[in-house]
Design a protein around this motif. Sequence first.
Motif, PDB file in Angstrom:
ATOM      1  N   LEU A  35       0.831  -1.206   0.000  1.00  0.00           N
ATOM      2  CA  LEU A  35       0.000   0.000   0.000  1.00  0.00           C
ATOM      3  C   LEU A  35       0.870   1.263   0.000  1.00  0.00           C
ATOM      4  CD1 LEU A  35      -2.801  -1.007   2.556  1.00  0.00           C
ATOM      5  CD2 LEU A  35      -3.051  -0.753   0.078  1.00  0.00           C
ATOM      6  N   LYS A  54      -7.313   8.234   0.080  1.00  0.00           N
ATOM      7  CA  LYS A  54      -7.991   6.941  -0.079  1.00  0.00           C
ATOM      8  C   LYS A  54      -7.108   5.792   0.386  1.00  0.00           C
ATOM      9  CE  LYS A  54      -9.903   3.887  -3.638  1.00  0.00           C
ATOM     10  NZ  LYS A  54     -10.115   3.688  -5.099  1.00  0.00           N
ATOM     11  N   ILE A  55      -5.882   5.721  -0.142  1.00  0.00           N
ATOM     12  CA  ILE A  55      -4.972   4.621   0.232  1.00  0.00           C
ATOM     13  C   ILE A  55      -4.531   4.768   1.683  1.00  0.00           C
ATOM     14  CG2 ILE A  55      -2.810   3.447  -0.339  1.00  0.00           C
ATOM     15  CD1 ILE A  55      -5.028   3.167  -2.430  1.00  0.00           C
ATOM     16  N   LEU A  57      -6.302   5.856   4.171  1.00  0.00           N
ATOM     17  CA  LEU A  57      -7.352   5.301   5.026  1.00  0.00           C
ATOM     18  C   LEU A  57      -7.302   3.771   5.038  1.00  0.00           C
ATOM     19  CD1 LEU A  57     -10.311   7.694   4.142  1.00  0.00           C
ATOM     20  CD2 LEU A  57      -9.121   7.528   6.341  1.00  0.00           C
ATOM     21  N   TRP A  58      -7.016   3.212   3.860  1.00  0.00           N
ATOM     22  CA  TRP A  58      -6.866   1.745   3.789  1.00  0.00           C
ATOM     23  C   TRP A  58      -5.698   1.279   4.679  1.00  0.00           C
ATOM     24  CZ3 TRP A  58      -9.970  -1.953   2.512  1.00  0.00           C
ATOM     25  CH2 TRP A  58     -10.999  -1.717   1.594  1.00  0.00           C
ATOM     26  N   MET A  59      -4.606   2.050   4.655  1.00  0.00           N
ATOM     27  CA  MET A  59      -3.443   1.708   5.486  1.00  0.00           C
ATOM     28  C   MET A  59      -3.804   1.780   6.972  1.00  0.00           C
ATOM     29  SD  MET A  59      -0.239   3.525   3.507  1.00  0.00           S
ATOM     30  CE  MET A  59       0.983   2.803   4.588  1.00  0.00           C
ATOM     31  N   LEU A  61      -6.804   1.320   8.233  1.00  0.00           N
ATOM     32  CA  LEU A  61      -7.674   0.185   8.519  1.00  0.00           C
ATOM     33  C   LEU A  61      -6.870  -1.108   8.688  1.00  0.00           C
ATOM     34  CD1 LEU A  61     -10.506  -1.023   8.793  1.00  0.00           C
ATOM     35  CD2 LEU A  61     -10.560  -1.264   6.286  1.00  0.00           C
ATOM     36  N   VAL A  62      -5.920  -1.332   7.755  1.00  0.00           N
ATOM     37  CA  VAL A  62      -5.082  -2.533   7.817  1.00  0.00           C
ATOM     38  C   VAL A  62      -4.240  -2.529   9.102  1.00  0.00           C
ATOM     39  CG1 VAL A  62      -3.166  -3.769   6.729  1.00  0.00           C
ATOM     40  CG2 VAL A  62      -5.025  -2.880   5.326  1.00  0.00           C
TER      41      VAL A  62
END
Length: 574
Positions: A35, A54-55, A57-59, A61-62
């Motif tokens: 990511l 966007k990415i 937020l994914w990071m 979450l992960v």
Amino acid sequence: MIKVLKNLSPYKWIVFSVIALVFAQSMAELFLPTLMADIIDNGVVKGDIPYIWKIGLWMLLVSAIGATAAVFASFYSSKAAMGLGRDLRQKVFKHVGQFSLQEFDEVGTASLITRTTNDITQVQQVTIMMLRMVISAPIMLVGGVILAVSKDAKLSLVIIGAMPFLVIAILLILKYAMPLFQQVQKKIDGLNLVVRENLTGIRVIRAFNRETEEKARLQTANRDLADVSIKVNKVMAFLMPVMMLVMNITVVAVIWFGGIRISNGAMQIGDLMAFIQYVMMIMFALLTASFMFVMIPRAAVSAKRINEVLEMQPAFKDDGTQKANLARGTLEFEDVTFYYPGAEEAALSHISFTAKPGEITAIIGGTGSGKSTLVNLVPRFYEVKSGTIRVNGVDIRKAPQQEIRSKIGFVPQKSVLFTGSIADNIRFGKQDASEQELKNAAAIAQATEFIDHIEGGYSASVEQGGSNLSGGQKQRLSIARALIRKPDLYIFDDSFSALDFKTDAKLRKALENETKHATVLLVAQRVSTVVDADRIIVLEKGEMVGIGTHKELLENNEVYREIALSQLSEEEIA
């Protein structure tokens, strides 16, 4: 080690949960560099702010998933490991409780304490690490290699070139560390032995002014342990610098060659940064594995010592089924011979006699003649070499030990008391004894005269080993503990030695009524204690050299006459 870890079976669902959580944590950690590469190559380089958010937020979450999995994995791995330790301690304690005195003599009390505490703690700690790291390290290693190769296969050759150095370093360190770990546990045994002897024998040490010598002895044991521990730490001290050196050289090489590939257009900046992260993960996985390779051998030594205790079978097993209830109170020795383990000469040879209810059978003899050995055979603390011992008409080898011992009121030569109250110690012989039974036993044992003058009376506390009581007081409480059971057979192993003649006489007179329906086996040093016995057995060097009444032995037995003359005057004997 595997045998010990089989005790984790009651926690299998917890272990499976830990595996699943560690897997989730590892996957989250492996996914983050990818990511990061994506956010750099497609967001930062191109200046695409929405994409970065966007990415990003994914990071987050992960990362949250990985952190949550890590917390729960730590909790459940600790729960399983602590449960394993608790179960092992209970298992070892229960198994040791089945040992005869022969096994205690063989292993040693100090070593048994170390194995139950320090060794099991070592296994606990490594179990926690194994549940976390042994699962995590392979996943991180394999996953890191796969993802690193996916980023740039040619640059992955740098990792392949670094791995042999790490493996060789780990193997060399293990080669020298393993023997030292075994020595550490033995040195802990030795230190524990010295400390235990000093604490239990502090009165003797002070009485003979041996404090300086015992301090030197403790310092020697302590220094031996410290020296071996320092050697271990010196060997282990090489591990981290070597690992970090190889790791940093590998990272420098990756940046060097990665920079060349970026300048040639064969690689993107984000992929290089991700690649560096995967290299670090691979190296840390190897570092983790190296720590496990160090910790597991040490725990394996501890596990081996635990297994030695669990696999040690008692010298004799309680496989009897007969009930010892035929002829109440009878005790028979039929041609009994006994050797202590490893001894060349018999401690007792061809002993034969019968003791009946309502009779007092006394045993007398010089020091080392085998008096205490004889009475220790009755509760089956040791196994006879040949011959037969019968209690209530039943061979003690053919009846359950618990059944035989329930018929015996045993007062050992050395009075042993436990922490608690005076009442607790007397009730040790019969837990459900009433208040009246308690006071009656104390009165017969001549203990009320000091119990009534102690603050708290029967509720007064007894310190460890009865250190706040005199020798005579401890003996009387030990006698009361035996009396409260109202057994078929009383064994007094030199149990009146700390009593004055007046108390001794009063106690023996009180015992006459209490024991008139039971058999009494009495070991004594003083002739005055055995003079009224129905039967006196004279022992010398483990052999019966005489049996009869006081009067008969004075007339016919030279050994008994010598003992009597050494204690009594001619007028008293007459």
